[in-house]
Design a protein around this motif. Structure first.
Motif, PDB file in Angstrom:
ATOM      1  N   PRO A 402     -43.395  17.423   0.936  1.00 13.42           N
ATOM      2  CA  PRO A 402     -42.343  17.540  -0.496  1.00 13.42           C
ATOM      3  C   PRO A 402     -42.550  18.905  -1.039  1.00 13.42           C
ATOM      4  CG  PRO A 402     -43.308  15.082  -0.574  1.00 13.42           C
ATOM      5  CD  PRO A 402     -43.833  16.018   0.811  1.00 13.42           C
ATOM      6  N   ALA A 403     -43.907  19.349  -1.143  1.00 17.94           N
ATOM      7  CA  ALA A 403     -44.138  20.903  -1.171  1.00 17.94           C
ATOM      8  C   ALA A 403     -43.361  22.415  -0.867  1.00 17.94           C
ATOM      9  CB  ALA A 403     -45.080  21.398  -1.604  1.00 17.94           C
ATOM     10  N   THR A 449     -43.046  18.844 -10.508  1.00 19.71           N
ATOM     11  CA  THR A 449     -44.313  18.378  -9.786  1.00 19.71           C
ATOM     12  C   THR A 449     -44.398  17.020 -10.136  1.00 19.71           C
ATOM     13  OG1 THR A 449     -45.481  18.838 -11.615  1.00 19.71           O
ATOM     14  CG2 THR A 449     -45.349  20.485  -9.960  1.00 19.71           C
ATOM     15  N   MET A 452     -41.779  15.639  -6.974  1.00 20.26           N
ATOM     16  CA  MET A 452     -42.632  15.338  -5.802  1.00 20.26           C
ATOM     17  C   MET A 452     -44.441  14.631  -5.538  1.00 20.26           C
ATOM     18  SD  MET A 452     -43.452  19.595  -5.792  1.00 20.26           S
ATOM     19  CE  MET A 452     -45.151  19.745  -5.016  1.00 20.26           C
TER      20      MET A 452
END
Length: 583
Positions: A402-403, A449, A452
């Motif tokens: 995901p990052a 975030t 994520m």
């Protein structure tokens, strides 16, 4: 639980993709949906099978690559080193000329140790003044303290993602992410912003340094002492209170692994764990900056909380302490130190080459590490300049975490968002129980975030001490579809919302203009340039043709001229391709 179900179960990310959300209304339909359904999923999965086998490559050691240095290979190196590659950064790297010069820049140790602090971090990074239990309003103040630190930790994660997407030509943040998934702690357990900040900076400081020194720094980092109960491992007035958690994970997950890589025999016994824990007893987390561990050894008015008895650890007997334990660990194996070198090189290989280890290549990496007294940088240079790394089957073989996925979206699509605001989360009111509520200085970064996290990667909080498993675990039929929906929504500016203070903005002209002379190029040339900027593969005629059609707006269009809608439609389709999930 299936990942899409889990995502919808709760949290900020769940609310973004649940029934009736703006992301749901933007789900691909019609021709776009037809181009990305079962065929796309099959192609992505078939590229990875068999899931548990190493890559089939011509070179299976660190023989240097000596072939021609091409744009394709430079893109490959940069994609593995950073979180997506904006065209301007690619051009900067290309101007350096040679692979060696690019590696010099990526591996520059100064970049790793000199990351500037966010503006005025004193409030949310260094302040650690918990309320006193003697305070008559202790319950309210303690709850407010915990809430504030939870918000501060969110801001640390936001600051880190901001560093990720503003990364220069450096391995800094890619390695920092790797080490937070190796020497794992968890913010939900630690709950103190200064400790998590200190831990993150330690992972960054030693990212390309000496692994033995790194292991010592992590062992006495307050976040680690709290997370694995090192602060609960002590002797008091002759009575042992021995906690084995850190001692066990130090060997199993951080340095040696369970089995000797050459003999397949156990690297340690339960007795070794017990005696290592005794040797590690007496450390307590520091309460003042720069937040490092304190050894309660009878000096400076502190009681002696060490276990000063004789211990036998991995066959050696003495009155061992922390440094002794580490010295003995890094002597294990044949040749001496091989077991720890192999173990950490396996992690480096999985992060930068392929998630299924190649024992032959890792063996060679371990040899390089031992020859350089556990320095990480020489290993990385040897790996990233090897023929194995540039093998045709290595390129595009990794799945984005995901990052990496959201980092590449922000960087390659030239998304904009407000500058990081280092202000302390402000008190905005009280809830029905009289506890403080806090505002968010960085709502746009927070929503990224949060998404994520919903996709399985919460920065600074892996799921357990083993970390994120990575590899094919990042993608299921649910998470793949969710990534398509998120990228589609972002390109349609679903995260530009004045009411919620979100402003993650996509501008089609800014995106296309990353390619020189974009507005005067033929459609095929612009399409191919944008493909090369984001995809590790040269597309076949069908998908490449689809992208060209989207650039043109209508097809056939013999009178094509650049248009904003065409650039936007291209971004939608390109980010929905299975190839966009691979790098």
């Amino acid at each position: 639980m299936e990942r899409r179900t889990l995502l919808k179960a709760g949290g900020a990310a769940a609310s973004l993709i649940g029934a009736g959300s703006i992301f749901e209304t933007l789900e691909p339909s019609g021709a776009v949906a037809a181009r990305r359904t079962d065929r796309a999923w099959y192609r992505m999965r078939s590229n990875l099978t068999p899931l548990d086998a190493p890559l089939q490559t011509e070179s299976n050691d660190l023989t240097p690559y000596t072939g021609p240095w091409s744009d394709e290979l430079l893109h490959h190196l940069l994609r593995r080193s950073m979180f997506g590659v904006p065209p301007a950064q690619f051009a900067e790297a290309k101007s350096l000329g040679t692979m060696s010069a690019v590696l010099d820049r990526l591996l520059a140790a100064a970049d790793l140790g000199s990351v500037p602090l966010p503006p005025d971090p004193a409030a949310w990074v260094w302040d650690l003044t918990p309320p006193s239990p003697k305070d008559p309003n202790y319950q309210v103040e303690a709850t407010n303290f915990n809430r504030l630190h939870g918000n501060r930790i969110n801001q640390i994660a936001n600051w880190w993602f901001d560093l990720i997407v503003k990364e220069d030509l450096s391995l800094r943040e890619k390695l920092t992410l790797l080490w937070t998934n190796h020497f794992v702690t968890g913010s939900l357990t630690v709950q103190l912003a200064p400790y998590m900040y200190s831990y993150l900076q330690t992972c960054r400081q030693y990212a390309l340094g000496n692994f033995k020194t790194f292991a010592h720094a992590i062992a006495i980092n307050p976040a680690m002492l709290v997370y694995l109960n090192g602060d609960q491992n002590f002797v008091e007035n002759g009575t042992p209170h021995i906690n084995e958690n850190f001692a066990r994970e130090l060997m199993e997950l951080f340095t040696l692994g369970i089995l000797d890589p050459k003999t397949a025999q156990p690297n340690y016994t339960e007795t070794d764990v017990q005696n290592a824990a005794r040797a590690l007893a007496g450390w307590k987390e520091g309460k003042t900056a720069p937040y490092t561990g304190v050894l309660w050894d009878g000096t400076n008015g502190n009681p002696d909380r060490r276990d000063t008895g004789v211990k036998t650890f991995l066959g050696q007997t003495g009155n061992w302490g922390l440094q002794d334990v580490l010295n003995i660990i890094f002597e294990q194996g044949t040749p001496q130190g091989y077991n720890a070198a192999y173990f950490v090189c396996q992690k480096l290989y999985q992060a930068f080459v392929y998630y299924v280890p190649n024992p032959s290549v890792i063996d060679t990496m371990a040899t390089v590490m031992l020859a350089n007294n556990f320095e990480i940088a020489p290993v990385m240079r040897a790996l990233l300049s090897s023929a194995h790394f540039y093998d045709v089957n290595t390129i595009g073989a990794q799945l984005k975490s995901p990052a990496e996925f959201f980092g590449s979206l922000v960087r390659e699509l030239a998304l904009s968002y407000p500058a990081f605001n280092a202000a302390d989360p402000p008190v905005t009111g009280t809830d029905t129980q009289g506890y403080n509520t806090y505002g968010d200085p960085n709502p746009t970064l927070s929503v990224i975030t949060s998404i994520m996290s919903g996709q399985g990667q919460q920065l600074l909080n892996p799921p357990n001490v083993k970390g994120w498993p990575g590899g094919h675990n990042w993608i299921s039929t649910g998470t793949f579809q969710n990534r398509e929906i998120y990228s589609l929504g972002i390109v349609n500016n679903a995260l530009v919302n004045a009411k919620k203070n979100w402003n993650l903005a996509f501008d089609a002209d800014r995106y296309a203009s990353q390619i020189a002379n974009a507005q005067s190029l033929p459609s095929a040339a612009l399409s191919q340039s944008l493909e090369a900027a984001s995809l590790a593969f040269t597309l076949g005629p069908n998908e490449g043709g689809d992208l060209d059609i989207d650039i043109q707006g209508t097809y056939p269009n013999p009178n094509y001229q650049y248009n904003t809608l065409g650039a936007k439609n291209f971004a939608v389709l390109m980010t929905n391709l299975p190839e966009f999930q691979l790098y």
